[in-house]
Design an enzyme around this catalytic site. Structure first.
Site, PDB file in Angstrom:
ATOM      1  N   HIS A 214       0.598  -1.051   0.031  1.00 36.80           N
ATOM      2  CA  HIS A 214       0.037   0.127  -0.021  1.00 36.80           C
ATOM      3  C   HIS A 214       0.802   0.930  -0.141  1.00 36.80           C
ATOM      4  CE1 HIS A 214      -3.725   2.346   1.937  1.00 36.80           C
ATOM      5  NE2 HIS A 214      -2.712   2.896   1.836  1.00 36.80           N
ATOM      6  N   GLU A 215       1.872   1.177   1.199  1.00 40.04           N
ATOM      7  CA  GLU A 215       2.872   1.958   1.155  1.00 40.04           C
ATOM      8  C   GLU A 215       3.685   2.200  -0.222  1.00 40.04           C
ATOM      9  OE1 GLU A 215       2.634   4.466   2.764  1.00 40.04           O
ATOM     10  OE2 GLU A 215       1.055   3.112   4.271  1.00 40.04           O
ATOM     11  N   HIS A 218       1.763   4.260  -2.806  1.00 38.00           N
ATOM     12  CA  HIS A 218       1.947   6.320  -2.714  1.00 38.00           C
ATOM     13  C   HIS A 218       3.141   6.590  -2.938  1.00 38.00           C
ATOM     14  CE1 HIS A 218      -2.278   6.013  -0.895  1.00 38.00           C
ATOM     15  NE2 HIS A 218      -1.755   5.909   0.649  1.00 38.00           N
TER      16      HIS A 218
END
Length: 302
Positions: A214-215, A218
């Site tokens: 997920h990160e 980003h």
């Protein structure tokens, strides 16, 4: 970006909320829907293990094996590898053809396994607030050549409260002003609560290593599907069903335009067990970033 267990859980310490955009207008047609003929982007990562003096394999001083398996899981997700949790058969998804490896050479040209262990009790850190600059004071490699990942020694009370966060790229894509800024003003990279780094037996919906997936999304320019909680302007990816509220858990619901929310998307706050999808537009976005603002990461790795 802060990933929380429940959308309504408001954090008051150590947390930095930032938004990310997924507009793809400037990207050329050739970047759409990556095909097997497209270049595989390989990226060097360094994992800075910040601990409190524990033995290797104990508490926040994570074992080499757990770190290696986390990177393997990250690659399974980005490569949509068959036979792993990262595989899906969704027609609007694909192999991102982006993969990661623990660095084999440090910034000085010396051999390394890509893992740096720092006993926080032996370092006089001039900063008190836990953020990117704070962790960079322990150890920080050239951000143009490596993705810096710090595992943070948060106490047990931080499980499911603080999972992780990332800085965004300095890109010419629309929405750049919404990113959490990095260099040249602040250190950049990814912070992960050690408890949520890699697969573990903690009692949590986030115990399979998907926080890093997920990160990393980003870090490479992706936004939560709900964006700024606006049905018309959310993550700016046409193939992620519009939603104007937080998405967590594993149960889908109707978002904007009465479309089913894509609960399996890595950029939601979905439970790890339910995540397995980057859409083609999201892949397009990340590949654009890796051919422009974060191009040096690919050039260095190759």
């Amino acid at each position: 970006m802060i990933l929380q267990k429940a959308a309504q859980n408001t954090l008051t310490i150590l947390l930095f909320i930032s938004l990310f955009s997924c507009e793809t207008e400037p990207i050329e047609k050739t970047e759409l829907n990556p095909s097997p003929e497209q270049k595989i982007f390989e990226i060097n990562v360094v994992v800075h293990i910040i601990h409190n003096g524990e033995a290797i394999g104990t508490g926040p001083n994570l074992s080499d094996d757990r770190i290696a398996k986390q990177i393997e899981s990250l690659n399974n997700d980005f490569r949509r590898k068959a036979g792993t949790r990262g595989f899906n058969s969704n027609p609007i998804s694909d192999d991102a053809r982006i993969q990661f490896k623990l660095a084999q050479t440090d910034p000085e040209g010396n051999p390394t396994n890509g893992i740096v262990r720092i006993n926080s009790q032996e370092v006089n850190n001039p900063l008190e607030a836990w953020g990117f600059d704070y962790f960079a004071n322990f150890n920080y490699w050239d951000y143009k050549r490596y993705v810096n990942i710090w595992t943070a020694p948060f106490p047990e009370s931080g499980i499911d409260v603080y999972l992780g966060e990332a800085t965004g790229p300095d890109t010419d894509l629309p929405g750049n002003e919404l990113f959490s800024g990095g260099e040249p003003f602040y250190a950049e990279g990814i912070i992960i609560n050690h408890a949520h780094f890699g697969e573990s037996d903690i009692e949590s919906d986030y115990n399979l290593g998907r926080t890093l997936t997920h990160e990393m999304g980003h870090y490479l320019g992706l936004l939560h599907p709900w964006g700024g909680k606006d049905c018309d302007n959310n993550d700016y990816c046409d193939d992620t069903p519009a939603v104007d509220t937080f998405v967590s858990g594993c149960t889908s619901f109707k978002g904007c335009n009465q479309e089913d929310v894509m609960i399996e998307n890595y950029m939601n706050w979905t439970s790890d067990i339910c995540m397995n999808t980057f859409t083609n537009n999201q892949i397009e976005r990340m590949r654009y970033v890796l051919t422009h603002s974060r191009k040096s990461l690919v050039d260095t790795a190759n």
